[in-house]
Design a protein around this motif. Structure first.
Motif, PDB file in Angstrom:
ATOM      1  N   GLY A 164       0.788  -1.223   0.000  1.00  0.00           N
ATOM      2  CA  GLY A 164       0.000   0.000   0.000  1.00  0.00           C
ATOM      3  C   GLY A 164       0.822   1.275   0.000  1.00  0.00           C
ATOM      4  N   ARG A 165       2.113   1.148   0.200  1.00  0.00           N
ATOM      5  CA  ARG A 165       2.994   2.328   0.162  1.00  0.00           C
ATOM      6  C   ARG A 165       3.407   2.623  -1.284  1.00  0.00           C
ATOM      7  NH1 ARG A 165       4.064   4.347   5.696  1.00  0.00           N
ATOM      8  NH2 ARG A 165       3.434   2.598   7.021  1.00  0.00           N
ATOM      9  N   THR A 166       3.948   3.808  -1.487  1.00  0.00           N
ATOM     10  CA  THR A 166       4.374   4.233  -2.819  1.00  0.00           C
ATOM     11  C   THR A 166       5.885   4.199  -2.920  1.00  0.00           C
ATOM     12  OG1 THR A 166       2.442   5.667  -3.144  1.00  0.00           O
ATOM     13  CG2 THR A 166       4.395   6.146  -4.467  1.00  0.00           C
ATOM     14  N   VAL A 167       6.406   3.579  -3.978  1.00  0.00           N
ATOM     15  CA  VAL A 167       7.839   3.576  -4.243  1.00  0.00           C
ATOM     16  C   VAL A 167       8.098   4.323  -5.546  1.00  0.00           C
ATOM     17  CG1 VAL A 167       7.788   1.316  -5.431  1.00  0.00           C
ATOM     18  CG2 VAL A 167       9.940   2.183  -4.478  1.00  0.00           C
ATOM     19  N   GLY A 168       9.048   5.234  -5.498  1.00  0.00           N
ATOM     20  CA  GLY A 168       9.460   5.962  -6.683  1.00  0.00           C
ATOM     21  C   GLY A 168      10.701   5.324  -7.271  1.00  0.00           C
ATOM     22  N   VAL A 169      10.654   4.965  -8.536  1.00  0.00           N
ATOM     23  CA  VAL A 169      11.770   4.308  -9.213  1.00  0.00           C
ATOM     24  C   VAL A 169      12.351   5.287 -10.235  1.00  0.00           C
ATOM     25  CG1 VAL A 169      12.509   2.305 -10.566  1.00  0.00           C
ATOM     26  CG2 VAL A 169      10.632   2.076  -8.909  1.00  0.00           C
ATOM     27  N   VAL A 170      13.591   5.679 -10.024  1.00  0.00           N
ATOM     28  CA  VAL A 170      14.240   6.642 -10.911  1.00  0.00           C
ATOM     29  C   VAL A 170      15.184   5.872 -11.834  1.00  0.00           C
ATOM     30  CG1 VAL A 170      15.659   8.716 -11.051  1.00  0.00           C
ATOM     31  CG2 VAL A 170      14.069   8.417  -9.137  1.00  0.00           C
ATOM     32  N   GLY A 171      14.805   5.772 -13.095  1.00  0.00           N
ATOM     33  CA  GLY A 171      15.543   4.969 -14.066  1.00  0.00           C
ATOM     34  C   GLY A 171      14.780   3.685 -14.348  1.00  0.00           C
ATOM     35  N   LEU A 172      14.301   3.534 -15.586  1.00  0.00           N
ATOM     36  CA  LEU A 172      13.423   2.416 -15.915  1.00  0.00           C
ATOM     37  C   LEU A 172      13.994   1.560 -17.042  1.00  0.00           C
ATOM     38  CD1 LEU A 172      10.043   4.357 -15.665  1.00  0.00           C
ATOM     39  CD2 LEU A 172      10.932   2.668 -14.044  1.00  0.00           C
ATOM     40  N   GLY A 173      15.302   1.259 -16.912  1.00  0.00           N
ATOM     41  CA  GLY A 173      15.908   0.285 -17.796  1.00  0.00           C
ATOM     42  C   GLY A 173      15.576  -1.114 -17.317  1.00  0.00           C
ATOM     43  N   ALA A 174      16.392  -2.085 -17.708  1.00  0.00           N
ATOM     44  CA  ALA A 174      16.119  -3.473 -17.354  1.00  0.00           C
ATOM     45  C   ALA A 174      16.073  -3.670 -15.844  1.00  0.00           C
ATOM     46  CB  ALA A 174      17.181  -4.379 -17.979  1.00  0.00           C
ATOM     47  N   ILE A 175      16.993  -3.014 -15.110  1.00  0.00           N
ATOM     48  CA  ILE A 175      17.048  -3.185 -13.655  1.00  0.00           C
ATOM     49  C   ILE A 175      15.864  -2.489 -12.986  1.00  0.00           C
ATOM     50  CG2 ILE A 175      18.385  -2.753 -11.565  1.00  0.00           C
ATOM     51  CD1 ILE A 175      20.909  -2.810 -13.382  1.00  0.00           C
ATOM     52  N   GLY A 176      15.635  -1.230 -13.347  1.00  0.00           N
ATOM     53  CA  GLY A 176      14.555  -0.476 -12.733  1.00  0.00           C
ATOM     54  C   GLY A 176      13.196  -1.117 -12.955  1.00  0.00           C
ATOM     55  N   GLN A 177      12.955  -1.612 -14.167  1.00  0.00           N
ATOM     56  CA  GLN A 177      11.659  -2.230 -14.443  1.00  0.00           C
ATOM     57  C   GLN A 177      11.511  -3.554 -13.704  1.00  0.00           C
ATOM     58  OE1 GLN A 177       9.699  -2.220 -18.176  1.00  0.00           O
ATOM     59  NE2 GLN A 177      10.839  -0.470 -18.982  1.00  0.00           N
ATOM     60  N   ARG A 178      12.602  -4.284 -13.559  1.00  0.00           N
ATOM     61  CA  ARG A 178      12.524  -5.548 -12.817  1.00  0.00           C
ATOM     62  C   ARG A 178      12.234  -5.278 -11.335  1.00  0.00           C
ATOM     63  NH1 ARG A 178      14.568 -10.453 -14.810  1.00  0.00           N
ATOM     64  NH2 ARG A 178      14.468 -12.128 -13.266  1.00  0.00           N
ATOM     65  N   PHE A 179      12.907  -4.273 -10.764  1.00  0.00           N
ATOM     66  CA  PHE A 179      12.632  -3.901  -9.383  1.00  0.00           C
ATOM     67  C   PHE A 179      11.186  -3.455  -9.237  1.00  0.00           C
ATOM     68  CE2 PHE A 179      12.175  -0.488  -6.279  1.00  0.00           C
ATOM     69  CZ  PHE A 179      12.588  -1.127  -5.115  1.00  0.00           C
ATOM     70  N   ALA A 180      10.703  -2.661 -10.189  1.00  0.00           N
ATOM     71  CA  ALA A 180       9.329  -2.175 -10.133  1.00  0.00           C
ATOM     72  C   ALA A 180       8.337  -3.336 -10.143  1.00  0.00           C
ATOM     73  CB  ALA A 180       9.055  -1.247 -11.318  1.00  0.00           C
ATOM     74  N   ARG A 181       8.631  -4.366 -10.924  1.00  0.00           N
ATOM     75  CA  ARG A 181       7.738  -5.530 -10.986  1.00  0.00           C
ATOM     76  C   ARG A 181       7.673  -6.240  -9.638  1.00  0.00           C
ATOM     77  NH1 ARG A 181       8.748 -10.772 -13.546  1.00  0.00           N
ATOM     78  NH2 ARG A 181      10.587  -9.890 -14.547  1.00  0.00           N
ATOM     79  N   MET A 182       8.811  -6.331  -8.964  1.00  0.00           N
ATOM     80  CA  MET A 182       8.831  -6.973  -7.645  1.00  0.00           C
ATOM     81  C   MET A 182       8.090  -6.124  -6.613  1.00  0.00           C
ATOM     82  SD  MET A 182      12.593  -8.787  -7.451  1.00  0.00           S
ATOM     83  CE  MET A 182      13.538  -7.277  -7.635  1.00  0.00           C
ATOM     84  N   ALA A 183       8.257  -4.805  -6.697  1.00  0.00           N
ATOM     85  CA  ALA A 183       7.553  -3.921  -5.770  1.00  0.00           C
ATOM     86  C   ALA A 183       6.045  -4.015  -5.990  1.00  0.00           C
ATOM     87  CB  ALA A 183       8.040  -2.481  -5.951  1.00  0.00           C
ATOM     88  N   ASP A 184       5.635  -4.065  -7.254  1.00  0.00           N
ATOM     89  CA  ASP A 184       4.217  -4.213  -7.570  1.00  0.00           C
ATOM     90  C   ASP A 184       3.675  -5.531  -7.020  1.00  0.00           C
ATOM     91  OD1 ASP A 184       1.719  -3.677  -9.261  1.00  0.00           O
ATOM     92  OD2 ASP A 184       2.412  -5.593 -10.093  1.00  0.00           O
ATOM     93  N   ALA A 185       4.478  -6.587  -7.105  1.00  0.00           N
ATOM     94  CA  ALA A 185       4.041  -7.892  -6.599  1.00  0.00           C
ATOM     95  C   ALA A 185       3.808  -7.861  -5.087  1.00  0.00           C
ATOM     96  CB  ALA A 185       5.061  -8.970  -6.960  1.00  0.00           C
ATOM     97  N   MET A 186       4.484  -6.945  -4.391  1.00  0.00           N
ATOM     98  CA  MET A 186       4.285  -6.811  -2.944  1.00  0.00           C
ATOM     99  C   MET A 186       3.122  -5.885  -2.601  1.00  0.00           C
ATOM    100  SD  MET A 186       8.030  -6.805  -1.159  1.00  0.00           S
ATOM    101  CE  MET A 186       8.411  -5.137  -1.656  1.00  0.00           C
ATOM    102  N   GLY A 187       2.441  -5.404  -3.628  1.00  0.00           N
ATOM    103  CA  GLY A 187       1.291  -4.541  -3.375  1.00  0.00           C
ATOM    104  C   GLY A 187       1.636  -3.077  -3.250  1.00  0.00           C
ATOM    105  N   MET A 188       2.809  -2.673  -3.725  1.00  0.00           N
ATOM    106  CA  MET A 188       3.191  -1.271  -3.663  1.00  0.00           C
ATOM    107  C   MET A 188       2.697  -0.526  -4.904  1.00  0.00           C
ATOM    108  SD  MET A 188       7.076  -1.330  -2.106  1.00  0.00           S
ATOM    109  CE  MET A 188       6.916   0.318  -1.417  1.00  0.00           C
ATOM    110  N   ARG A 189       2.417   0.745  -4.744  1.00  0.00           N
ATOM    111  CA  ARG A 189       2.143   1.631  -5.875  1.00  0.00           C
ATOM    112  C   ARG A 189       3.493   2.078  -6.427  1.00  0.00           C
ATOM    113  NH1 ARG A 189       1.013   7.875  -5.155  1.00  0.00           N
ATOM    114  NH2 ARG A 189       0.388   8.514  -7.268  1.00  0.00           N
ATOM    115  N   VAL A 190       3.686   1.965  -7.729  1.00  0.00           N
ATOM    116  CA  VAL A 190       4.983   2.259  -8.337  1.00  0.00           C
ATOM    117  C   VAL A 190       4.894   3.502  -9.211  1.00  0.00           C
ATOM    118  CG1 VAL A 190       6.844   1.405  -9.796  1.00  0.00           C
ATOM    119  CG2 VAL A 190       5.571  -0.200  -8.341  1.00  0.00           C
TER     120      VAL A 190
END
Length: 307
Positions: free
Chosen positions: A145-171
Protein backbone atom coordinates in the motif's frame (compact mmCIF):
# COMPACT_ATOMS: atom_id res chain seq x y z
CA UNK A 1 52.18 -6.51 -29.63
CA UNK A 2 53.68 -9.12 -27.36
CA UNK A 3 51.94 -12.12 -28.95
CA UNK A 4 50.84 -13.43 -32.34
CA UNK A 5 47.22 -13.51 -31.28
CA UNK A 6 45.46 -10.15 -30.93
CA UNK A 7 44.92 -9.16 -27.32
CA UNK A 8 41.84 -8.67 -25.17
CA UNK A 9 42.72 -6.66 -22.06
CA UNK A 10 40.47 -7.31 -19.03
CA UNK A 11 40.61 -4.64 -16.33
CA UNK A 12 40.20 -7.22 -13.60
CA UNK A 13 41.73 -10.46 -12.38
CA UNK A 14 39.40 -12.96 -14.01
CA UNK A 15 36.63 -13.66 -16.47
CA UNK A 16 34.02 -16.42 -16.55
CA UNK A 17 35.20 -19.61 -18.25
CA UNK A 18 32.26 -19.43 -20.67
CA UNK A 19 33.45 -15.98 -21.74
CA UNK A 20 37.06 -17.12 -22.07
CA UNK A 21 35.90 -19.95 -24.33
CA UNK A 22 34.46 -17.36 -26.71
CA UNK A 23 37.84 -15.58 -26.80
CA UNK A 24 39.91 -18.66 -27.69
CA UNK A 25 41.28 -16.94 -30.82
CA UNK A 26 42.69 -14.10 -28.73
CA UNK A 27 45.29 -13.67 -26.01
CA UNK A 28 43.54 -12.53 -22.83
CA UNK A 29 45.58 -10.31 -20.52
CA UNK A 30 44.33 -9.57 -17.00
CA UNK A 31 45.14 -6.28 -15.30
CA UNK A 32 44.66 -7.59 -11.73
CA UNK A 33 42.09 -7.15 -8.98
CA UNK A 34 42.18 -3.37 -8.60
CA UNK A 35 44.20 -1.87 -11.46
CA UNK A 36 44.93 1.85 -11.50
CA UNK A 37 44.43 3.99 -14.58
CA UNK A 38 48.21 4.24 -14.97
CA UNK A 39 48.54 0.45 -14.87
CA UNK A 40 45.91 0.12 -17.56
CA UNK A 41 47.76 2.65 -19.73
CA UNK A 42 51.00 0.71 -19.24
CA UNK A 43 49.32 -2.57 -20.23
CA UNK A 44 47.86 -0.91 -23.30
CA UNK A 45 51.35 0.27 -24.32
CA UNK A 46 52.77 -3.20 -23.73
CA UNK A 47 50.09 -5.28 -25.46
CA UNK A 48 48.24 -2.91 -27.87
CA UNK A 49 44.87 -4.66 -27.34
CA UNK A 50 42.17 -4.73 -29.99
CA UNK A 51 39.54 -4.82 -27.26
CA UNK A 52 39.22 -3.92 -23.57
CA UNK A 53 36.69 -5.56 -21.27
CA UNK A 54 36.13 -3.12 -18.41
CA UNK A 55 35.50 -4.57 -14.97
CA UNK A 56 37.25 -2.16 -12.57
CA UNK A 57 38.96 1.25 -12.76
CA UNK A 58 38.52 3.80 -15.51
CA UNK A 59 39.49 3.74 -19.17
CA UNK A 60 40.29 7.19 -20.47
CA UNK A 61 41.91 8.90 -23.42
CA UNK A 62 45.45 8.01 -22.30
CA UNK A 63 44.70 4.28 -22.43
CA UNK A 64 43.07 4.64 -25.81
CA UNK A 65 46.04 6.55 -27.20
CA UNK A 66 48.37 3.85 -25.86
CA UNK A 67 46.55 1.18 -27.89
CA UNK A 68 46.47 2.15 -31.59
CA UNK A 69 44.83 -1.17 -32.52
CA UNK A 70 41.94 -0.67 -30.07
CA UNK A 71 38.54 -0.99 -31.76
CA UNK A 72 36.10 -1.68 -28.94
CA UNK A 73 35.68 -1.14 -25.19
CA UNK A 74 33.15 -3.54 -23.70
CA UNK A 75 31.70 -3.00 -20.24
CA UNK A 76 31.36 -6.04 -17.97
CA UNK A 77 28.02 -4.69 -16.76
CA UNK A 78 25.56 -2.00 -17.78
CA UNK A 79 27.06 1.29 -16.53
CA UNK A 80 29.60 2.91 -18.85
CA UNK A 81 30.39 6.00 -16.75
CA UNK A 82 33.93 4.67 -16.09
CA UNK A 83 34.67 4.86 -19.82
CA UNK A 84 35.47 8.18 -21.51
CA UNK A 85 32.88 7.86 -24.25
CA UNK A 86 33.67 11.26 -25.77
CA UNK A 87 37.31 10.26 -26.21
CA UNK A 88 36.28 6.88 -27.61
CA UNK A 89 33.94 8.44 -30.17
CA UNK A 90 36.64 10.89 -31.25
CA UNK A 91 38.99 7.96 -31.92
CA UNK A 92 36.45 5.77 -33.68
CA UNK A 93 36.38 3.26 -30.80
CA UNK A 94 33.03 1.58 -30.15
CA UNK A 95 31.74 1.43 -26.55
CA UNK A 96 29.32 -1.39 -25.74
CA UNK A 97 27.73 -2.66 -22.53
CA UNK A 98 26.22 -5.88 -21.19
CA UNK A 99 22.84 -4.24 -20.67
CA UNK A 100 20.45 -6.41 -18.71
CA UNK A 101 22.97 -9.14 -17.90
CA UNK A 102 22.96 -8.28 -14.19
CA UNK A 103 19.40 -6.96 -14.02
CA UNK A 104 18.05 -9.74 -11.81
CA UNK A 105 20.99 -9.54 -9.41
CA UNK A 106 20.89 -5.77 -8.94
CA UNK A 107 17.11 -5.57 -8.69
CA UNK A 108 17.16 -8.26 -6.01
CA UNK A 109 19.83 -6.33 -4.08
CA UNK A 110 17.70 -3.19 -4.26
CA UNK A 111 14.73 -5.11 -2.91
CA UNK A 112 16.90 -6.63 -0.17
CA UNK A 113 18.07 -3.17 0.90
CA UNK A 114 14.52 -1.80 0.82
CA UNK A 115 13.31 -4.65 3.01
CA UNK A 116 16.31 -4.33 5.33
CA UNK A 117 15.44 -0.67 5.86
CA UNK A 118 11.70 -1.16 6.25
CA UNK A 119 12.08 -4.12 8.60
CA UNK A 120 15.18 -2.95 10.55
CA UNK A 121 16.82 -6.27 9.69
CA UNK A 122 20.40 -5.32 10.59
CA UNK A 123 19.56 -3.46 13.81
CA UNK A 124 17.27 -6.21 15.12
CA UNK A 125 19.85 -8.87 14.29
CA UNK A 126 22.51 -6.97 16.23
CA UNK A 127 20.12 -6.46 19.16
CA UNK A 128 19.20 -10.15 19.21
CA UNK A 129 22.85 -11.21 19.21
CA UNK A 130 23.40 -8.84 22.15
CA UNK A 131 20.66 -10.64 24.10
CA UNK A 132 17.74 -8.24 23.61
CA UNK A 133 14.12 -9.07 22.76
CA UNK A 134 12.43 -5.96 21.31
CA UNK A 135 9.04 -7.40 20.35
CA UNK A 136 7.13 -5.13 22.72
CA UNK A 137 8.78 -1.92 21.53
CA UNK A 138 9.68 -2.31 17.85
CA UNK A 139 7.42 -1.42 14.93
CA UNK A 140 8.49 -2.14 11.36
CA UNK A 141 7.21 -0.46 8.19
CA UNK A 142 4.67 -2.38 6.11
CA UNK A 143 5.35 -1.84 2.41
CA UNK A 144 2.03 -3.03 1.03
CA UNK A 145 0.00 0.00 0.00
CA UNK A 146 2.99 2.33 0.16
CA UNK A 147 4.37 4.23 -2.82
CA UNK A 148 7.84 3.58 -4.24
CA UNK A 149 9.46 5.96 -6.68
CA UNK A 150 11.77 4.31 -9.21
CA UNK A 151 14.24 6.64 -10.91
CA UNK A 152 15.54 4.97 -14.07
CA UNK A 153 13.42 2.42 -15.92
CA UNK A 154 15.91 0.29 -17.80
CA UNK A 155 16.12 -3.47 -17.35
CA UNK A 156 17.05 -3.18 -13.65
CA UNK A 157 14.55 -0.48 -12.73
CA UNK A 158 11.66 -2.23 -14.44
CA UNK A 159 12.52 -5.55 -12.82
CA UNK A 160 12.63 -3.90 -9.38
CA UNK A 161 9.33 -2.17 -10.13
CA UNK A 162 7.74 -5.53 -10.99
CA UNK A 163 8.83 -6.97 -7.65
CA UNK A 164 7.55 -3.92 -5.77
CA UNK A 165 4.22 -4.21 -7.57
CA UNK A 166 4.04 -7.89 -6.60
CA UNK A 167 4.28 -6.81 -2.94
CA UNK A 168 1.29 -4.54 -3.38
CA UNK A 169 3.19 -1.27 -3.66
CA UNK A 170 2.14 1.63 -5.88
CA UNK A 171 4.98 2.26 -8.34
CA UNK A 172 5.85 5.71 -9.67
CA UNK A 173 8.54 5.72 -12.35
CA UNK A 174 10.70 8.42 -13.91
CA UNK A 175 12.81 7.95 -17.04
CA UNK A 176 12.79 10.48 -19.90
CA UNK A 177 13.97 7.77 -22.32
CA UNK A 178 11.60 4.94 -21.36
CA UNK A 179 8.67 4.13 -23.61
CA UNK A 180 5.86 1.57 -23.50
CA UNK A 181 5.95 1.08 -19.75
CA UNK A 182 4.06 -1.84 -18.21
CA UNK A 183 0.70 -1.05 -16.64
CA UNK A 184 1.99 -1.36 -13.07
CA UNK A 185 4.40 1.59 -13.49
CA UNK A 186 2.77 5.02 -13.30
CA UNK A 187 4.91 7.54 -15.19
CA UNK A 188 5.72 10.58 -13.05
CA UNK A 189 8.04 13.57 -13.02
CA UNK A 190 10.72 13.88 -10.37
CA UNK A 191 8.79 16.46 -8.38
CA UNK A 192 5.92 13.98 -8.01
CA UNK A 193 8.30 11.22 -7.00
CA UNK A 194 9.92 13.38 -4.29
CA UNK A 195 6.51 14.51 -3.01
CA UNK A 196 4.55 11.24 -3.02
CA UNK A 197 7.03 8.38 -2.48
CA UNK A 198 7.42 6.52 0.79
CA UNK A 199 10.57 4.94 -0.66
CA UNK A 200 12.80 5.93 -3.59
CA UNK A 201 15.09 3.53 -5.46
CA UNK A 202 17.73 4.79 -7.90
CA UNK A 203 18.40 2.81 -11.09
CA UNK A 204 19.68 5.42 -13.54
CA UNK A 205 23.15 5.93 -15.03
CA UNK A 206 25.34 8.71 -13.66
CA UNK A 207 25.64 11.68 -16.02
CA UNK A 208 26.82 15.26 -15.75
CA UNK A 209 23.18 16.32 -15.61
CA UNK A 210 22.08 14.13 -12.71
CA UNK A 211 25.14 14.16 -10.43
CA UNK A 212 23.95 14.63 -6.82
CA UNK A 213 20.36 14.26 -7.96
CA UNK A 214 19.49 13.37 -4.36
CA UNK A 215 20.60 16.45 -2.42
CA UNK A 216 19.49 18.72 0.41
CA UNK A 217 16.81 20.38 -1.74
CA UNK A 218 15.31 17.20 -3.18
CA UNK A 219 15.43 15.41 0.18
CA UNK A 220 13.61 18.33 1.79
CA UNK A 221 10.91 17.96 -0.86
CA UNK A 222 10.36 14.31 0.10
CA UNK A 223 7.90 12.93 2.61
CA UNK A 224 9.29 12.94 6.15
CA UNK A 225 10.43 9.39 6.86
CA UNK A 226 11.22 8.42 3.26
CA UNK A 227 13.49 5.43 2.60
CA UNK A 228 16.32 5.94 0.07
CA UNK A 229 17.85 2.99 -1.82
CA UNK A 230 20.77 3.26 -4.26
CA UNK A 231 22.19 0.34 -6.22
CA UNK A 232 23.16 2.50 -9.21
CA UNK A 233 26.04 4.99 -8.88
CA UNK A 234 27.23 6.73 -5.72
CA UNK A 235 27.56 10.06 -7.49
CA UNK A 236 23.78 10.29 -7.76
CA UNK A 237 23.66 11.19 -4.06
CA UNK A 238 25.10 14.12 -2.12
CA UNK A 239 26.36 11.95 0.71
CA UNK A 240 26.72 14.76 3.26
CA UNK A 241 23.14 15.89 2.59
CA UNK A 242 21.83 12.32 2.92
CA UNK A 243 23.62 11.81 6.24
CA UNK A 244 22.19 15.07 7.58
CA UNK A 245 18.70 14.06 6.42
CA UNK A 246 19.01 10.67 8.15
CA UNK A 247 20.20 12.28 11.37
CA UNK A 248 17.32 14.78 11.29
CA UNK A 249 14.90 11.89 10.56
CA UNK A 250 13.71 13.51 7.32
CA UNK A 251 15.00 10.24 5.86
CA UNK A 252 13.98 7.25 7.99
CA UNK A 253 16.71 5.01 6.61
CA UNK A 254 18.88 4.38 3.58
CA UNK A 255 20.20 1.26 1.88
CA UNK A 256 23.31 1.93 -0.20
CA UNK A 257 25.32 -0.32 -2.49
CA UNK A 258 27.34 2.37 -4.28
CA UNK A 259 29.32 5.38 -3.12
CA UNK A 260 30.93 8.57 -4.38
CA UNK A 261 34.42 7.15 -3.78
CA UNK A 262 35.03 3.42 -4.09
CA UNK A 263 36.28 1.40 -2.42
CA UNK A 264 35.00 3.08 0.74
CA UNK A 265 37.77 3.50 3.28
CA UNK A 266 37.59 4.05 7.02
CA UNK A 267 36.77 6.35 8.59
CA UNK A 268 33.68 7.33 6.57
CA UNK A 269 30.82 9.57 7.78
CA UNK A 270 28.34 6.72 7.17
CA UNK A 271 30.19 4.36 9.51
CA UNK A 272 28.30 3.80 12.75
CA UNK A 273 25.03 5.29 11.49
CA UNK A 274 22.56 2.54 12.40
CA UNK A 275 19.89 3.66 9.96
CA UNK A 276 22.14 3.42 6.92
CA UNK A 277 22.59 -0.13 5.65
CA UNK A 278 25.72 -0.59 3.54
CA UNK A 279 26.95 -3.16 1.01
CA UNK A 280 30.20 -2.91 -1.02
CA UNK A 281 28.78 -2.39 -4.54
CA UNK A 282 27.97 -6.08 -4.90
CA UNK A 283 24.45 -5.77 -6.30
CA UNK A 284 25.53 -7.28 -9.59
CA UNK A 285 28.01 -9.70 -8.06
CA UNK A 286 26.39 -13.12 -8.10
CA UNK A 287 27.68 -16.36 -9.57
CA UNK A 288 25.00 -16.22 -12.25
CA UNK A 289 25.50 -12.55 -13.12
CA UNK A 290 29.29 -13.07 -13.29
CA UNK A 291 28.78 -15.56 -16.11
CA UNK A 292 26.04 -13.56 -17.85
CA UNK A 293 28.07 -10.32 -17.80
CA UNK A 294 31.29 -12.01 -18.93
CA UNK A 295 29.62 -13.77 -21.83
CA UNK A 296 27.73 -10.64 -22.87
CA UNK A 297 30.87 -8.50 -22.65
CA UNK A 298 32.82 -10.97 -24.80
CA UNK A 299 30.03 -11.38 -27.35
CA UNK A 300 29.49 -7.63 -27.62
CA UNK A 301 33.18 -7.01 -28.27
CA UNK A 302 33.42 -9.85 -30.80
CA UNK A 303 30.37 -8.52 -32.63
CA UNK A 304 32.19 -5.22 -33.15
CA UNK A 305 35.47 -6.88 -34.16
CA UNK A 306 33.68 -9.18 -36.60
CA UNK A 307 31.75 -6.32 -38.14
Amino acid sequence: MSAEKPVFLVTGADLASDALALLRDYQVVFAGKTPTEDEIVALCKQHDPVAIIVRYSKVGAAAMDAAPSLKVISKHGSGTDTIDKVAATARGIKVVAAVGANAAAVAEQALALLLACAKSVVTLDQRMHAGHWDKATHKSVELEGRTVGVVGLGAIGQRFARMADAMGMRVLGFDPYATELPAYIQSADLETIWRESDAISLHCPLTADNAKLVNAKTLAACKKGVIIVNTARGGLIDEAALLEAVQSEQVASAGLDSFAVEPMTAPHPFHGEKRITLSPHIGGVTADAYVKMGVAAARNALAVLNG
